[in-house]
Write a protein that holds these residues in place. Structure first.
Motif, PDB file in Angstrom:
ATOM      1  N   VAL A 193      -8.656   0.263   1.256  1.00  0.00           N
ATOM      2  CA  VAL A 193      -7.726   1.369   2.335  1.00  0.00           C
ATOM      3  C   VAL A 193      -8.755   2.693   2.187  1.00  0.00           C
ATOM      4  O   VAL A 193      -9.321   3.110   2.830  1.00  0.00           O
ATOM      5  CB  VAL A 193      -6.699   1.558   2.153  1.00  0.00           C
ATOM      6  CG1 VAL A 193      -6.191   2.748   3.149  1.00  0.00           C
ATOM      7  CG2 VAL A 193      -5.738   0.376   2.420  1.00  0.00           C
ATOM      8  N   LEU A 241       0.745   0.948   7.424  1.00  0.00           N
ATOM      9  CA  LEU A 241      -0.815   0.855   7.226  1.00  0.00           C
ATOM     10  C   LEU A 241      -1.570   1.006   8.420  1.00  0.00           C
ATOM     11  O   LEU A 241      -3.038   0.971   9.052  1.00  0.00           O
ATOM     12  CB  LEU A 241      -1.095  -0.498   6.436  1.00  0.00           C
ATOM     13  CG  LEU A 241      -2.441  -0.376   5.818  1.00  0.00           C
ATOM     14  CD1 LEU A 241      -3.092   0.539   5.052  1.00  0.00           C
ATOM     15  CD2 LEU A 241      -2.391  -1.387   4.933  1.00  0.00           C
ATOM     16  N   TYR A 288       0.804  -1.072   0.010  1.00  0.00           N
ATOM     17  CA  TYR A 288       0.094  -0.458  -0.196  1.00  0.00           C
ATOM     18  C   TYR A 288       0.968   1.276   0.029  1.00  0.00           C
ATOM     19  O   TYR A 288       0.911   2.150  -0.880  1.00  0.00           O
ATOM     20  CB  TYR A 288      -0.687  -0.216   1.506  1.00  0.00           C
ATOM     21  CG  TYR A 288      -1.607   1.464   1.257  1.00  0.00           C
ATOM     22  CD1 TYR A 288      -2.831   1.547   0.480  1.00  0.00           C
ATOM     23  CD2 TYR A 288      -1.276   2.462   2.532  1.00  0.00           C
ATOM     24  CE1 TYR A 288      -3.700   2.230   0.634  1.00  0.00           C
ATOM     25  CE2 TYR A 288      -2.202   3.686   2.856  1.00  0.00           C
ATOM     26  CZ  TYR A 288      -3.028   4.091   1.237  1.00  0.00           C
ATOM     27  OH  TYR A 288      -3.630   5.144   2.095  1.00  0.00           O
TER      28      TYR A 288
END
Lengths: 353, 286, 287
Positions: B240, C226, B221
């Protein structure tokens, strides 16, 4: 000094079709060395683990000096096991390994140190307490494992194939060490082995098992002189087995009749056996065969220096004969020979129909 | 009853089936299983929920809205999957191509400097991808690689490839190259030897290494955002964003789609890695 | 011989090319940028301004503390639970296959999905809150514990524990299986009770492998962006989140600080692993 008695001891594993140990009845007499002998998978190690308390029997009873130990956990049973591959704790020094059992009892360090050194001397490894197990040879590791087991003065010493991981020249030393210590301490000792020679040399009494069932429990010489069955005889390397019938002291077979006063049965189908070194090898002759004689020819022979070993074909049978080495000058391969089987050396076993 | 007693093997315990210890162990196992599957339960429910307001334990109204949205070609989902694949597939192929020779060199040979090479290959597993991406992004700007798929591939390749090399080094350290020599003496040329001897022998390991490489790229990501934020929209970026946006039904459906390759991985890996080895197949996925 | 060596390096060449060009290159340029050294745009005088700037920032220190707290706590909890779970699974007779499957099922699942699952479970209007309501413990969502985006980073830790327990556990399980039962059996016949067997036999045997894999988890949780981004609170954010925030700041003058911070994250993560390697080697040697 503890007498261990197994009564109808049985172990079923969920995966196995038949019991791993089947109604075993055995007594290990106090202060003696006993061998649990048999091919791999015969249930001998399972039996040993049940005595130690690592495995719980499916049925039956185990007593130490008459008292049941089934409800006694392994850690309190005082039956100490030495595994085949020594299993020294790799993260501990040799001394800590030997002193392990005392540490578990919360003994003081001083006591442990003294006892550890004493034990290491007993197994003839003095002064090695600070080494790591990895730094020792295979034979030394096995001796440390023995010292570790003996430090608590166990009721019963259980050895799982104690010699099989050692080189041939180390075996002799280890065997003498075990025998010496056992005589000195008088601990009831049971060892498991698949090697009949090892059992014969070390044990006072041998229990032979096949497929979880006890086949013979006797002093070592009995396995040669009066094996309980053909299977037992063959396990001890004796291929001299003749099928026939027995009645009134006379054994009748396809190869003739034999006087055989010694027998496990009184009459009926039986197997005749004789040790290879008890057979007398002679020249074939024109004279008619006397009782307890048979004719055959030499299939092959090996000269072994101290003796010679012959394979003799007699009809559809092959017999093994061990003779003095000089015989090789008289009988070569292909020669016809006459075998004499002395009555007092013969043994008649039951033969399953 | 101590904890350790409860955790260690109940050696020589009672013969009867049900004991207090057995019950405790069973309860702990059930708890563990619930904990492991727990996060997936509301996820599955949400993906089929129309409205699911507090405090209902299950939605009052069910619907396929979220799934219709996910499958809608006009929505962003399919292009995002395409972008993810456009990155992960080349990364996988490159990783495999790099890992076969490198793994062979590390698994079969000893040479000076080997420890340094091993250390270098291990390093991307310790140094966060974030740091690498932030640094290399400066260079990529100069070469016009920022905001491109190629740039993203290059950054993903570091982690994917280093992992694949580690797996292949392990595979080759258990590989016996003498079979190749035998094949050569039997008249096979280099290519035939590789095709018929080496390749079949390393195939299970190679499959696992490639699957890892794919999954590592698929899951990235922050590296993607740093190199090509706003230009390359992978599925992970979409997931996300959805998670941050609060559309729970869509987030749930997207998450389930996103897990797809991992499930595929499990199915394929279980074919190539049987029994206890299958656990080793998961090694390294933190 | 010479040819053989050349061949080995040729086989390694593609891997090394990627490592040097992207990995080492990335780190190198990151370091250069963090030192305000970039000849291309005319910065030829390296300095430590970015680092000094960071060190004088209270937020940096609070973030560092937060990041360390999360990494250490989640690794420690994961390690303990993983050992427990592995010991449990080793003997779980009827459902061992199922459990081992669940264990390995979790491994390839992306962290993102784990984080979303944790959100669905533990948010104030999440599944757990609804169950709590069902038991009559709470009235409204606000009555439920704040477990996501909370000051104690519980949501983050929960996600890490969820994902890392199987990861560490599978390693512990493999070690336990390779050890077998015999060490325990031997110690048991030597008089060791259950607690002693765990303390003196199992624990020392599984410790080396457990620690090596846990230290990887520690470095990972320290550098991960994240999960704290999705499940953490805004202030103090973890270092990786702060680094990205600085990087994406419209004020380009913050870029060196973003670089400096990311370099510091890498250095600390690497130091964790190196320190562990150094320590474990020393312990082995002193044995």
């Amino acid at each position: 000094m503890t007498e261990v008695m197994l009564t109808d001891l049985t172990k079923n594993f969920p995966s196995g079709a038949r019991p791993s140990v089947d109604r075993l009845n055995l007594t290990f007499t106090s202060g003696k060395i006993h061998a649990l002998l048999g091919p791999s998978g015969c249930g001998k190690t399972t039996t040993m683990k049940m005595i130690a308390g690592i495995l719980q029997p499916s049925a039956g009873e185990i007593t130490f000096d008459g008292a049941s130990v089934l409800r006694v956990r392994a850690e309190r049973r005082g039956a100490v096991m030495v595994f085949q591959n020594h299993l020294l704790f790799p993260y501990m020094s040799v001394g800590d390994n030997v002193g392990f059992a005392l540490k578990m009892r919360n003994e003081s360090r001083v006591v442990i140190r003294a006892r550890v050194e004493e034990m290491l001397e007993l197994v003839k490894l003095p002064g090695l307490a600070d080494r790591r197990p990895k730094q020792l040879s295979g034979g030394q590791q096995q001796r440390v494992a023995l010292a570790r087991a003996l430090i608590v003065k166990p009721n019963v010493l259980l050895l799982d194939e104690p010699l099989s991981n050692l080189d041939a020249h180390l075996r002799e030393d280890m065997r003498e060490l075990i025998l010496g210590i056992q005589r000195q301490l008088g601990i009831t000792t049971v060892f498991v082995t698949h090697d009949q020679e090892e059992a014969v040399v070390m044990a006072d009494q041998i229990a032979l098992m096949f497929d979880g069932v006890l086949h013979q429990n006797a002093a070592p010489d009995q396995f040669y002189d009066c094996p309980a069955s053909e299977r037992v005889a063959r396990f001890f390397g004796n291929i001299n087995v003749l099928p026939g019938t027995y009645a009134g002291g006379l054994f009748t077979s396809a190869r003739g009749a034999f006087h055989a006063p010694r027998a496990a049965i009184t009459e009926g189908p039986g197997s005749l056996t004789i040790r290879p070194e008890a057979i007398r090898l002679g020249r074939a002759s024109a004279e008619t065969r006397a009782a307890n004689q048979m004719d055959g020819y030499v299939l092959s022979h090996i000269y072994k220096g101290t003796h010679a070993r012959y394979k003799i074909a007699a009809g559809d049978l092959v017999l093994e004969v061990v003779t003095a080495p000089e015989a090789t000058q008289l009988h070569g391969d292909g020669d016809t020979v006459r075998l004499t089987l002395p009555p007092e050396k013969l043994w008649v076993m039951p033969r399953p129909a | 009853m101590t904890t350790a007693q409860f955790l260690t093997k109940p050696i020589a315990s009672s013969r009867s089936g049900l004991t207090l210890m057995g019950l405790l162990r069973g309860a702990a196992l059930v708890l563990l299983a619930l904990w492991l599957v727990g996060p997936f339960i509301p996820m599955l429910v949400w993906s089929f929920a129309h409205r699911w307001t507090f405090p209902d334990l299950l939605p009052k109204q069910w619907s396929l809205e979220a799934w219709t949205y996910v499958a809608d070609p006009a929505a962003q989902v399919l292009p995002a999957i395409l972008d993810s694949l456009l990155i992960a597939v080349p990364v996988t192929l490159l990783s495999a191509a790099i890992a076969i020779p490198a793994g062979r060199a590390l698994g079969l040979h000893r040479f000076r400097g080997k420890r340094i090479v091993e250390f270098l290959i291990l390093a991307p597993n310790i140094i966060p991808g974030l740091t690498v991406a932030l640094g290399i992004q400066i260079v990529f700007i100069n070469y016009g690689l920022d905001n491109t798929i190629v740039g993203v591939i290059l950054v993903h390749l570091v982690a994917s490839m280093s992992y694949a090399v580690l797996v292949m080094a392990g595979v080759f350290s258990n590989y016996d190259p003498e079979a190749e020599e035998v094949a050569r003496t039997l008249g096979a040329n280099r290519f035939q030897t590789f095709l018929h001897v080496t390749f079949p022998a390393i195939l299970p390991g190679l499959v696992v290494a490639s699957l890892f490489a794919f999954l590592i790229s698929w899951d990235q990501y922050v590296t993607t955002i740093i190199i090509a934020g706003g230009f390359v929209k992978t599925l992970s970026i979409l997931v996300v964003a959805a998670a941050g946006g609060g559309e729970r039904a869509i987030t749930a459906a997207l998450s389930i789609v996103f897990v797809g390759p991992a499930i595929l991985f499990l199915i394929i890996a279980s074919k190539y890695l049987t029994g206890e080895n299958s656990s080793a197949g998961g090694l390294g996925r933190r | 011989m010479q040819f053989e060596r050349l061949k080995i390096w040729l086989m390694l060449a593609p891997a090394l090319l990627v490592l040097f060009a992207v990995f080492i290159g990335g780190l190198g340029f990151g370091i250069a940028r963090s030192l305000n050294y970039m000849p291309i745009i005319g910065l030829t005088q390296p300095n430590f301004d970015a680092y000094i700037g960071l060190f004088s920032l209270t937020e940096f220190w609070r973030s560092l503390g937060m990041t360390l707290y999360i990494a250490l706590t989640s690794t420690a909890i994961s390690m303990v639970l993983a050992i427990g779970a592995a010991l449990l699974l080793r003997r779980a007779f009827p459902s061992k296959r199922l459990m081992t499957f669940l264990f390995s099922f979790n491994l390839p699942i992306p962290h993102i999905v784990g984080a979303i699952g944790i959100m669905f479970l533990f948010a104030q209007s999440g599944f757990m809150a609804r169950i709590a309501h069902g038991f009559g413990w709470i009235e409204r969502p606000m009555d439920f514990l704040v477990l996501v985006n909370d000051p104690y980073a519980i949501g983050i830790i929960l996600e890490y524990v969820w994902k890392e327990v199987p990861f560490i556990g599978i390693v512990v399980l493999a070690v336990l299986q390779s050890i077998g039962d015999d060490y325990e059996a031997v110690s048991q016949t030597l008089g060791a009770g259950p607690l002693q067997r765990f303390r003196f036999v199992i624990l020392p045997l599984i410790t080396p492998a457990t620690l090596s894999v846990s230290v990887l988890v520690l470095a990972f949780t320290f550098g991960e962006f994240l999960i704290p981004y999705l499940l953490g609170q805004t202030y103090p954010a973890t270092l990786p989140v702060l680094a990205v925030r600085l990087f994406t700041d419209p004020d380009l003058n913050k870029r060196p600080e973003a670089m400096a911070m990311s370099i510091l994250i890498a250095v600390i993560a690497a130091l964790m692993v190196l320190a562990y390697m150094w320590l474990s080697r020393r312990i082995v040697r002193s044995d």
